[in-house]
Design a protein around this motif. Structure first.
Motif, PDB file in Angstrom:
ATOM      1  N   VAL A  10     -11.136  -2.469  -2.937  1.00  0.00           N
ATOM      2  CA  VAL A  10      -9.809  -1.860  -3.011  1.00  0.00           C
ATOM      3  C   VAL A  10      -8.803  -2.984  -2.790  1.00  0.00           C
ATOM      4  O   VAL A  10      -8.602  -3.436  -1.663  1.00  0.00           O
ATOM      5  CB  VAL A  10      -9.631  -0.751  -1.960  1.00  0.00           C
ATOM      6  CG1 VAL A  10      -8.225  -0.177  -2.037  1.00  0.00           C
ATOM      7  CG2 VAL A  10     -10.691   0.329  -2.134  1.00  0.00           C
ATOM      8  N   PRO A  11      -8.180  -3.479  -3.862  1.00  0.00           N
ATOM      9  CA  PRO A  11      -7.234  -4.588  -3.720  1.00  0.00           C
ATOM     10  C   PRO A  11      -6.008  -4.197  -2.895  1.00  0.00           C
ATOM     11  O   PRO A  11      -5.539  -3.060  -2.963  1.00  0.00           O
ATOM     12  CB  PRO A  11      -6.811  -4.896  -5.161  1.00  0.00           C
ATOM     13  CG  PRO A  11      -7.865  -4.299  -6.011  1.00  0.00           C
ATOM     14  CD  PRO A  11      -8.370  -3.104  -5.255  1.00  0.00           C
ATOM     15  N   GLU A  12      -5.532  -5.156  -2.110  1.00  0.00           N
ATOM     16  CA  GLU A  12      -4.269  -4.973  -1.420  1.00  0.00           C
ATOM     17  C   GLU A  12      -3.165  -4.977  -2.466  1.00  0.00           C
ATOM     18  O   GLU A  12      -3.234  -5.727  -3.443  1.00  0.00           O
ATOM     19  CB  GLU A  12      -4.028  -6.113  -0.436  1.00  0.00           C
ATOM     20  CG  GLU A  12      -5.029  -6.183   0.699  1.00  0.00           C
ATOM     21  CD  GLU A  12      -4.802  -7.413   1.551  1.00  0.00           C
ATOM     22  OE1 GLU A  12      -3.646  -7.715   1.902  1.00  0.00           O
ATOM     23  OE2 GLU A  12      -5.807  -8.078   1.850  1.00  0.00           O
ATOM     24  N   LYS A  13      -2.165  -4.160  -2.266  1.00  0.00           N
ATOM     25  CA  LYS A  13      -1.046  -4.120  -3.200  1.00  0.00           C
ATOM     26  C   LYS A  13      -0.073  -5.247  -2.833  1.00  0.00           C
ATOM     27  O   LYS A  13       0.417  -5.300  -1.704  1.00  0.00           O
ATOM     28  CB  LYS A  13      -0.336  -2.772  -3.131  1.00  0.00           C
ATOM     29  CG  LYS A  13       0.773  -2.657  -4.141  1.00  0.00           C
ATOM     30  CD  LYS A  13       1.402  -1.283  -4.159  1.00  0.00           C
ATOM     31  CE  LYS A  13       2.499  -1.315  -5.216  1.00  0.00           C
ATOM     32  NZ  LYS A  13       3.198  -0.070  -5.311  1.00  0.00           N
ATOM     33  N   PRO A  14       0.196  -6.148  -3.774  1.00  0.00           N
ATOM     34  CA  PRO A  14       1.117  -7.245  -3.457  1.00  0.00           C
ATOM     35  C   PRO A  14       2.545  -6.740  -3.266  1.00  0.00           C
ATOM     36  O   PRO A  14       3.000  -5.845  -3.974  1.00  0.00           O
ATOM     37  CB  PRO A  14       1.015  -8.179  -4.662  1.00  0.00           C
ATOM     38  CG  PRO A  14       0.295  -7.444  -5.724  1.00  0.00           C
ATOM     39  CD  PRO A  14      -0.352  -6.243  -5.118  1.00  0.00           C
ATOM     40  N   LYS A  15       3.213  -7.331  -2.309  1.00  0.00           N
ATOM     41  CA  LYS A  15       4.633  -7.081  -2.079  1.00  0.00           C
ATOM     42  C   LYS A  15       5.415  -8.070  -2.930  1.00  0.00           C
ATOM     43  O   LYS A  15       4.841  -9.018  -3.470  1.00  0.00           O
ATOM     44  CB  LYS A  15       4.953  -7.257  -0.603  1.00  0.00           C
ATOM     45  CG  LYS A  15       4.244  -6.242   0.280  1.00  0.00           C
ATOM     46  CD  LYS A  15       4.495  -6.529   1.742  1.00  0.00           C
ATOM     47  CE  LYS A  15       3.702  -5.521   2.572  1.00  0.00           C
ATOM     48  NZ  LYS A  15       3.555  -5.942   3.949  1.00  0.00           N
ATOM     49  N   PRO A  16       6.718  -7.899  -3.049  1.00  0.00           N
ATOM     50  CA  PRO A  16       7.511  -8.882  -3.812  1.00  0.00           C
ATOM     51  C   PRO A  16       7.263 -10.299  -3.289  1.00  0.00           C
ATOM     52  O   PRO A  16       7.218 -10.536  -2.077  1.00  0.00           O
ATOM     53  CB  PRO A  16       8.954  -8.440  -3.563  1.00  0.00           C
ATOM     54  CG  PRO A  16       8.835  -6.963  -3.314  1.00  0.00           C
ATOM     55  CD  PRO A  16       7.540  -6.793  -2.548  1.00  0.00           C
ATOM     56  N   GLY A  17       7.043 -11.217  -4.214  1.00  0.00           N
ATOM     57  CA  GLY A  17       6.782 -12.608  -3.861  1.00  0.00           C
ATOM     58  C   GLY A  17       5.332 -12.907  -3.556  1.00  0.00           C
ATOM     59  O   GLY A  17       4.991 -14.042  -3.239  1.00  0.00           O
ATOM     60  N   GLN A  18       4.451 -11.915  -3.667  1.00  0.00           N
ATOM     61  CA  GLN A  18       3.029 -12.122  -3.426  1.00  0.00           C
ATOM     62  C   GLN A  18       2.250 -12.003  -4.725  1.00  0.00           C
ATOM     63  O   GLN A  18       2.707 -11.381  -5.676  1.00  0.00           O
ATOM     64  CB  GLN A  18       2.485 -11.093  -2.428  1.00  0.00           C
ATOM     65  CG  GLN A  18       2.994 -11.254  -1.023  1.00  0.00           C
ATOM     66  CD  GLN A  18       2.359 -10.239  -0.096  1.00  0.00           C
ATOM     67  OE1 GLN A  18       2.223  -9.067  -0.424  1.00  0.00           O
ATOM     68  NE2 GLN A  18       1.969 -10.702   1.096  1.00  0.00           N
ATOM     69  N   VAL A 157      -0.465 -14.654  -0.854  1.00  0.00           N
ATOM     70  CA  VAL A 157      -1.659 -14.299  -1.620  1.00  0.00           C
ATOM     71  C   VAL A 157      -2.385 -13.171  -0.877  1.00  0.00           C
ATOM     72  O   VAL A 157      -2.628 -13.279   0.321  1.00  0.00           O
ATOM     73  CB  VAL A 157      -2.601 -15.512  -1.771  1.00  0.00           C
ATOM     74  CG1 VAL A 157      -3.840 -15.150  -2.571  1.00  0.00           C
ATOM     75  CG2 VAL A 157      -1.886 -16.679  -2.423  1.00  0.00           C
ATOM     76  N   VAL A 158      -2.715 -12.094  -1.615  1.00  0.00           N
ATOM     77  CA  VAL A 158      -3.422 -10.970  -0.987  1.00  0.00           C
ATOM     78  C   VAL A 158      -4.767 -10.752  -1.646  1.00  0.00           C
ATOM     79  O   VAL A 158      -4.987 -11.119  -2.793  1.00  0.00           O
ATOM     80  CB  VAL A 158      -2.582  -9.673  -1.009  1.00  0.00           C
ATOM     81  CG1 VAL A 158      -1.290  -9.859  -0.213  1.00  0.00           C
ATOM     82  CG2 VAL A 158      -2.268  -9.213  -2.416  1.00  0.00           C
TER      83      VAL A 158
END
Length: 170
Positions: A10-18, A157-158
């Motif tokens: 389950v991938p982490e959802k990137p925030k803005p700038g990630q 990076v996530v």
């Protein structure tokens, strides 16, 4: 998102700038970067650059490559401690890293004769964030878990990242 994503991930959802490592390609891609990278050992700088390359591969945090011209003279000696082969880049050459009064055996590596896709990083050095103090734009790098992969984890990076328990088949 990668169509090769294992069902258990389950991938982490990137925030803005990630960036999500699950949006990175396979086979991996090489990108140039002007971010500030510093590598230290024993409290001394062994490499510093604002002209690096990074390799982006699905499920992995980036691996960074620094020109030998940006490595402190005398900070590296050839190592016989390790030998690996990357299916994408070819045979790796390992380097012992020297800084302060410390030596980190096989904590650096290069591809002296990489595959054509990675020709731009011929002779460039990658460094182990699990054994050296590495930073990007002043942020301390966290090492990739698992002891084999050497990606540089920063707040932009996530994951989850390959190397964690249960990720062998990713």
């Amino acid at each position: 998102m990668s169509s090769h994503l294992p069902r258990s991930v389950v991938p982490e959802k990137p925030k803005p700038g990630q960036e999500s490592v699950w949006d990175y390609p396979r086979p991996p891609r090489l990108e140039s970067s002007n971010r500030s990278l510093v590598v230290r050992l024993g409290g001394e700088v062994v490499a510093r650059t604002t002209a690096a390359y990074r390799v982006l591969e699905t499920s992995h945090p980036p691996t960074w490559y620094i020109s030998p011209a940006d490595v402190v003279p005398g900070a590296l000696t050839a190592s016989e401690a390790r030998s690996t082969h990357c299916e994408w880049k070819g045979a790796a050459t390992y380097w012992d890293v020297h800084g302060g009064d410390a030596v980190a055996p096989a904590a650096g590596w290069s591809y002296e004769n990489p595959t054509p896709q990675f020709a731009a990083i011929a002779g460039y050095l990658a460094f182990s964030p699990s054994r050296l103090d590495c930073e990007i734009d002043g942020e301390a790098v966290r090492p990739q878990e698992g002891g084999f992969y050497e990606g540089w984890i920063t707040d932009d990076v996530v994951g989850p990242f390959k190397g964690i328990p249960g990720s062998y088949g990713w």
